[in-house]
Design an enzyme around this catalytic site. Structure first.
Site, PDB file in Angstrom:
ATOM      1  N   ARG A  22       0.879  -1.177   0.000  1.00  0.00           N
ATOM      2  CA  ARG A  22       0.000   0.000   0.000  1.00  0.00           C
ATOM      3  C   ARG A  22       0.912   1.222   0.000  1.00  0.00           C
ATOM      4  O   ARG A  22       1.632   1.461   0.980  1.00  0.00           O
ATOM      5  CB  ARG A  22      -0.910  -0.019   1.235  1.00  0.00           C
ATOM      6  CG  ARG A  22      -1.900   1.149   1.319  1.00  0.00           C
ATOM      7  CD  ARG A  22      -2.787   0.953   2.546  1.00  0.00           C
ATOM      8  NE  ARG A  22      -3.637   2.085   2.825  1.00  0.00           N
ATOM      9  CZ  ARG A  22      -4.867   2.264   2.366  1.00  0.00           C
ATOM     10  NH1 ARG A  22      -5.384   1.334   1.564  1.00  0.00           N
ATOM     11  NH2 ARG A  22      -5.582   3.317   2.685  1.00  0.00           N
TER      12      ARG A  22
ATOM     13  N   HIS B 270      -6.912   1.374  -7.327  1.00  0.00           N
ATOM     14  CA  HIS B 270      -7.306   0.694  -6.079  1.00  0.00           C
ATOM     15  C   HIS B 270      -8.143  -0.536  -6.450  1.00  0.00           C
ATOM     16  O   HIS B 270      -9.339  -0.604  -6.180  1.00  0.00           O
ATOM     17  CB  HIS B 270      -8.110   1.659  -5.214  1.00  0.00           C
ATOM     18  CG  HIS B 270      -8.192   1.280  -3.764  1.00  0.00           C
ATOM     19  ND1 HIS B 270      -7.627   0.136  -3.248  1.00  0.00           N
ATOM     20  CD2 HIS B 270      -8.800   1.903  -2.713  1.00  0.00           C
ATOM     21  CE1 HIS B 270      -7.873   0.079  -1.952  1.00  0.00           C
ATOM     22  NE2 HIS B 270      -8.577   1.129  -1.607  1.00  0.00           N
TER      23      HIS B 270
ATOM     24  N   GLN C 143     -10.394  -2.705  -3.876  1.00  0.00           N
ATOM     25  CA  GLN C 143     -11.612  -2.035  -3.443  1.00  0.00           C
ATOM     26  C   GLN C 143     -12.713  -2.154  -4.480  1.00  0.00           C
ATOM     27  O   GLN C 143     -13.870  -2.429  -4.152  1.00  0.00           O
ATOM     28  CB  GLN C 143     -11.327  -0.565  -3.158  1.00  0.00           C
ATOM     29  CG  GLN C 143     -12.550   0.230  -2.739  1.00  0.00           C
ATOM     30  CD  GLN C 143     -13.134  -0.251  -1.428  1.00  0.00           C
ATOM     31  OE1 GLN C 143     -12.454  -0.263  -0.415  1.00  0.00           O
ATOM     32  NE2 GLN C 143     -14.408  -0.650  -1.436  1.00  0.00           N
TER      33      GLN C 143
ATOM     34  N   ASP D  81     -16.057   9.050  -3.402  1.00  0.00           N
ATOM     35  CA  ASP D  81     -14.840   8.861  -2.609  1.00  0.00           C
ATOM     36  C   ASP D  81     -14.457  10.220  -2.038  1.00  0.00           C
ATOM     37  O   ASP D  81     -15.016  11.260  -2.421  1.00  0.00           O
ATOM     38  CB  ASP D  81     -13.720   8.305  -3.499  1.00  0.00           C
ATOM     39  CG  ASP D  81     -12.511   7.819  -2.710  1.00  0.00           C
ATOM     40  OD1 ASP D  81     -12.600   7.716  -1.471  1.00  0.00           O
ATOM     41  OD2 ASP D  81     -11.468   7.550  -3.330  1.00  0.00           O
TER      42      ASP D  81
ATOM     43  N   CYS E 142     -15.801   3.893  -0.521  1.00  0.00           N
ATOM     44  CA  CYS E 142     -14.746   2.981  -0.077  1.00  0.00           C
ATOM     45  C   CYS E 142     -14.275   3.267   1.338  1.00  0.00           C
ATOM     46  O   CYS E 142     -13.589   2.431   1.935  1.00  0.00           O
ATOM     47  CB  CYS E 142     -13.572   3.006  -1.055  1.00  0.00           C
ATOM     48  SG  CYS E 142     -12.702   4.578  -1.134  1.00  0.00           S
TER      49      CYS E 142
ATOM     50  N   ARG F 274     -14.290  -6.467   1.367  1.00  0.00           N
ATOM     51  CA  ARG F 274     -12.847  -6.402   1.130  1.00  0.00           C
ATOM     52  C   ARG F 274     -12.194  -7.704   1.599  1.00  0.00           C
ATOM     53  O   ARG F 274     -11.319  -8.256   0.921  1.00  0.00           O
ATOM     54  CB  ARG F 274     -12.239  -5.214   1.888  1.00  0.00           C
ATOM     55  CG  ARG F 274     -12.544  -3.846   1.322  1.00  0.00           C
ATOM     56  CD  ARG F 274     -11.818  -3.584   0.021  1.00  0.00           C
ATOM     57  NE  ARG F 274     -10.378  -3.699   0.134  1.00  0.00           N
ATOM     58  CZ  ARG F 274      -9.559  -2.739   0.577  1.00  0.00           C
ATOM     59  NH1 ARG F 274     -10.052  -1.564   0.948  1.00  0.00           N
ATOM     60  NH2 ARG F 274      -8.255  -2.937   0.613  1.00  0.00           N
TER      61      ARG F 274
END
Length: 312
Positions: free
Chosen positions: A107, A134, A137, A226, A269, A297
């Site tokens: 990450r 991402h 996600q 987001d 998310c 997830r």
């Protein structure tokens, strides 16, 4: 090497196999304690190494629990606790850790670092988030839609609102591979990555870039947003204030959501800045699936791990 760097690194059939396995595994353990290992324990004896350059809640907990439920163990480190934080190269780190773990998750702020890690690693590498994409996600988002709607994502219509960021880019990739329509509603100057858009269109993706929030949500089965300000960036500096002002018309509130299809699903998310990109009434309302989305997830990442290790 079956890395999971972006959705486009897998085939549509590969993504469908991941989703099918995630649905099956989630259903099979519906009433189990969360720490119980899946009956087949497919990753017994395996080790997942996780490197974090950015703070994390969902990515850290979901990958850790995913490995445990599959029978694997984990090693977790922040980049600052490693020699990476003192100048060791990504390439040297990849070569060393490949001798010690079976799969790596990174990450990071930089997509280039992820690509370097994958280039020099001899084990699969998974994208836990970069500044460009991402993918884990978005796979959880798709799983949530299929779970709640009871039908495959293909043929559905999605709307993304806000800043054209890493989530937008991965949704664009997903729509072109799994054949759902996507409207991207963003302010002018905050469009998603042009290269990602071009590749998706070349694959036959149906992506409509608009600058009007009402036009974006019209006909949508799913509305996604987001945060407007990237993690670690101050919301109080002048550039952030200007960006927030640009994005305010794209806030998802009850009036905007009502312009989508009846029963449209809302996804975020997380973490959310309530009152900025979304109102409390939407986050906590009947259209919201954000808590299922967060849980998924865990389930979809189990199947991504299995796909990377040749177990699907």
């Amino acid at each position: 090497m079956p890395h999971f760097l972006d959705l486009a690194t897998a085939t549509p059939d590969g993504l469908r196999s991941i989703l099918a396995d995630a649905h099956r595994r989630k259903a099979a353990r519906a009433v189990w304690p969360k720490g119980r290992v899946d009956t087949d324990a497919p990753l017994a004896g395996h080790v997942l190494g996780m490197i974090f350059e950015k703070p994390s809640t969902r990515t850290r907990f979901s990958f850790d629990m995913a490995a445990r439920q599959l029978g694997a163990t984990t090693i977790v480190s922040s980049a600052g606790d490693m020699q990476l934080g003192r100048g060791e190269t990504i390439a040297d780190t990849a070569r060393v850790l490949s001798r010690m773990v079976d799969v790596l998750m990174l990450r990071t702020n930089s997509h280039e670092k992820l690509e370097q890690l994958a280039e020099h690693a001899t084990v699969p590498v998974i994208n836990g988030l970069t500044d460009l994409t991402h993918p884990c996600q978005v796979m959880a988002d798709i799983m949530t839609y299929e779970e709640r709607s009871g039908r495959p994502v293909s043929g559905s219509t999605w709307a993304y609102l806000g800043d054209g960021n890493n989530m937008t880019n991965s949704l664009i990739e997903a729509s072109s591979l799994l054949k759902f329509d996507l409207k991207v509603g963003v302010p002018r100057g905050l469009e998603p990555d042009a290269g990602v858009m071009a590749m998706a269109c070349a694959r036959g993706g149906c992506i409509d870039l608009v600058h009007n929030p009402a036009a974006a949500v019209d006909g949508a089965d799913v509305v996604v947003t987001d945060t407007w300000i990237s993690m670690g960036v101050s919301m109080g500096d002048a550039a952030s204030k200007d960006k927030i002002a640009q994005c305010l018309p794209f806030r998802v509130d009850d009036a905007l959501l009502a312009k989508a299809n009846p029963g449209a699903m809302f996804l975020h998310c997380l973490p959310a800045h309530r009152g900025d990109e979304v109102t409390d009434s939407v986050m906590d309302g009947p259209h919201s699936a954000v808590w299922d989305e967060a849980e998924n997830r865990l389930h979809v990442q189990k199947s991504i791990l299995l796909w990377c290790l040749g177990k699907l």
